[in-house]
Design an enzyme around this catalytic site. Structure first.
Site, PDB file in Angstrom:
ATOM      1  N   SER A 185       0.852  -1.187   0.000  1.00  0.00           N
ATOM      2  CA  SER A 185       0.000   0.000   0.000  1.00  0.00           C
ATOM      3  C   SER A 185       0.884   1.232   0.000  1.00  0.00           C
ATOM      4  O   SER A 185       1.954   1.237   0.616  1.00  0.00           O
ATOM      5  CB  SER A 185      -0.881  -0.006   1.244  1.00  0.00           C
ATOM      6  N   GLU A 196      -7.236 -10.468  -6.639  1.00  0.00           N
ATOM      7  CA  GLU A 196      -8.364  -9.536  -6.822  1.00  0.00           C
ATOM      8  C   GLU A 196      -8.559  -9.188  -8.300  1.00  0.00           C
ATOM      9  O   GLU A 196      -9.687  -9.146  -8.802  1.00  0.00           O
ATOM     10  CB  GLU A 196      -8.125  -8.257  -6.023  1.00  0.00           C
TER      11      GLU A 196
END
Ligand code: ARG
Length: 459
Positions: free
Chosen positions: A278, A291
């Site tokens: 992140s 994902e």
């Protein structure tokens, strides 16, 4: 007069906007190998049938080989004004071999030509998908084999249900992939059938030999009806469906990996190579590949529905709408190839945490069915046994304990038939190893599944 290959009856050229709107060369050049193989087979057949001379056929074949070499070396002059891959190749061929190039299209229309190319292309893709799906199934089988002794909570409704072996869980995906491959095999047999000889729509007056072309191209047969041959794209729909189901299978595993890699589960660690970080939260390790794969499944379904929708309203036979068959297919092909090979890599690099899985077993009353079955063994009717086990769960839950933490006296207060041997029955390993019936999670059926899978993979 228009300078297009079809321009004889036109006074004016097409507007640039129309050229840009109707061209397909920006995406159908990927069909070049199939187009050239099809044209070579057609030329050879024309020569053998005496429709052109054997020397002319030879010139065409050599010219087509040269075109192929130019395309593969990157020197081929693709031209948008020539619309599509077929006319680009034919036009360059005529530049190379001269007038005889204009004989190649004898007895053929772009309608049967494009369908031949696309059928070859789709079936070539299906073969590659099968190869990749098998390789991925092999990784599932290997990881299952390595983890026969590892137990984890099996879920229904995403709630802890019964203990299962990790091998059984992973093998479930191997079976899905096997069916995906079998579905693709069936599709490939229907796709790899030659429409060449159907010509524009009504068949031809030339003494063509469609089987000769089909044979040379390694196809399983030829069309039966010229109108059907040029009009339908059911083979592409079927292939898109195969890709969709396979992507759906991958997506479900992605979903599980996303949960399992959450530290609250802690069942797996994905390799650094398959995770991302992140930009703001330094601790994060995100399962982005899983994902994105789950997300790309939506594209694959969308591509299937694009073509379903394109097909539903077009009258026989060829309509230019059919040109819209290629982009969705090409997109699904790329999506499935990348997803299958990345999933194999990701699964290979996955670290399973048997300790965390075992801990989770004691936190979901996964042995409540065992208690009920134990009582059935003592002669208690199942419905009654179910109720007794439920009451035991409620008692354990009120104490924040597991079933096996209850004292014998606690059990006996609920049901006097419960004896000391209940603790053995409540053991998670026992629960798994007792499920030795066909297809179950016990060690014997798991071993048999692994054997069966290895046999299939070797075949
Ligand atoms: N680019 C066209 C397609 O993909 C080729 C066939 C064109 N045929 C025709 N009659 N205009 O469908």
């Amino acid at each position: 007069m228009s300078d297009k290959p079809w321009g004889g009856r036109f006074k004016e050229g097409t507007s640039l906007a129309v050229e840009a709107y109707t061209e397909s060369i920006s995406f159908d050049s990927v069909l070049y190998a199939q187009d050239i193989a099809g044209s070579k087979a057609h030329a050879r057949m024309l020569g053998r049938q005496g429709i052109i001379t054997p020397q002319e056929a030879q010139q065409l074949i050599e010219g087509l080989d040269q075109v192929r070499a130019e395309i593969e070396s990157g020197s081929f002059p693709w031209k948008r004004e020539l619309e599509d891959v077929h006319m680009n190749i034919e036009s360059r061929l005529t530049e190379i071999v001269g007038e005889v190039g204009k004989k190649l299209h004898t007895g053929r229309s772009r309608n049967d030509q494009v369908c031949l190319d696309f059928r070859l292309f789709v079936s070539d893709c299906l073969r590659e998908w099968m190869r990749l799906a098998r390789s991925l199934a092999a990784v599932f089988v290997r990881r299952a084999d390595e983890n026969r002794g590892v137990l984890l909570p099996g879920c229904t409704h995403m709630q802890p249900a019964q203990p299962v072996s990790l091998a059984q869980h992973l093998l479930a995906y191997a079976w899905m992939l096997k069916r995906d491959v079998e579905r693709m095999e069936g599709c490939e047999r229907r796709a790899r059938v030659s429409p060449l000889g159907a010509a524009a729509l009504a068949g031809t007056t030339y003494p063509l030999a469609p089987e000769m072309v089909a044979d040379e191209l390694g196809m399983y047969g030829v069309f039966d009806n010229s109108m059907d041959a040029v009009a339908d794209r059911d083979f592409a729909l079927e292939a898109l469906f195969c890709a969709s189901v396979c992507m759906g299978h991958l997506s479900r595993f992605c979903e599980e990996l996303i949960w399992w890699s959450n530290p609250l589960f802690g069942f797996v660690t994905m390799s650094d190579r398959h995770s991302t970080g992140s930009s703001i939260m330094p601790q994060k390790k995100n399962p982005d590949v899983a994902e994105i794969m789950r997300g790309k499944t939506g594209r694959a379904y969308g591509n299937l529905f694009s073509l379903m929708t394109i097909m539903k309203g077009i009258p026989l036979t060829y309509n230019r709408d059919l040109q819209e068959d290629k982009e969705p297919f090409i997109d699904s092909d790329k999506t499935l190839r990348h997803s299958l090979s990345l999933m194999a890599e990701m699964l290979d690099g996955l670290e399973f945490h048997a300790g965390r899985m075992k801990e989770a077993l004691s936190r979901g009353y996964l042995n409540a069915t065992e208690l009920a079955d134990y009582l059935v063994g003592k002669g208690v009717p199942f419905r009654e046994a179910h109720r007794i086990s439920g009451r035991s769960v409620a008692l354990a839950e009120s104490r924040g304990a597991a079933l096996e933490d209850l004292a014998l006296a606690d059990f006996q207060e609920i049901c006097p038939s419960i004896g000391k041997d209940v603790y053995a029955a409540l053991d998670y390993g026992t629960a798994v190893s007792r499920r030795n019936a066909h297809g179950g999670t016990g060690p014997d059926p798991v071993a048999r599944q692994i054997e069966a899978m290895k046999l299939w993979l070797a075949g």
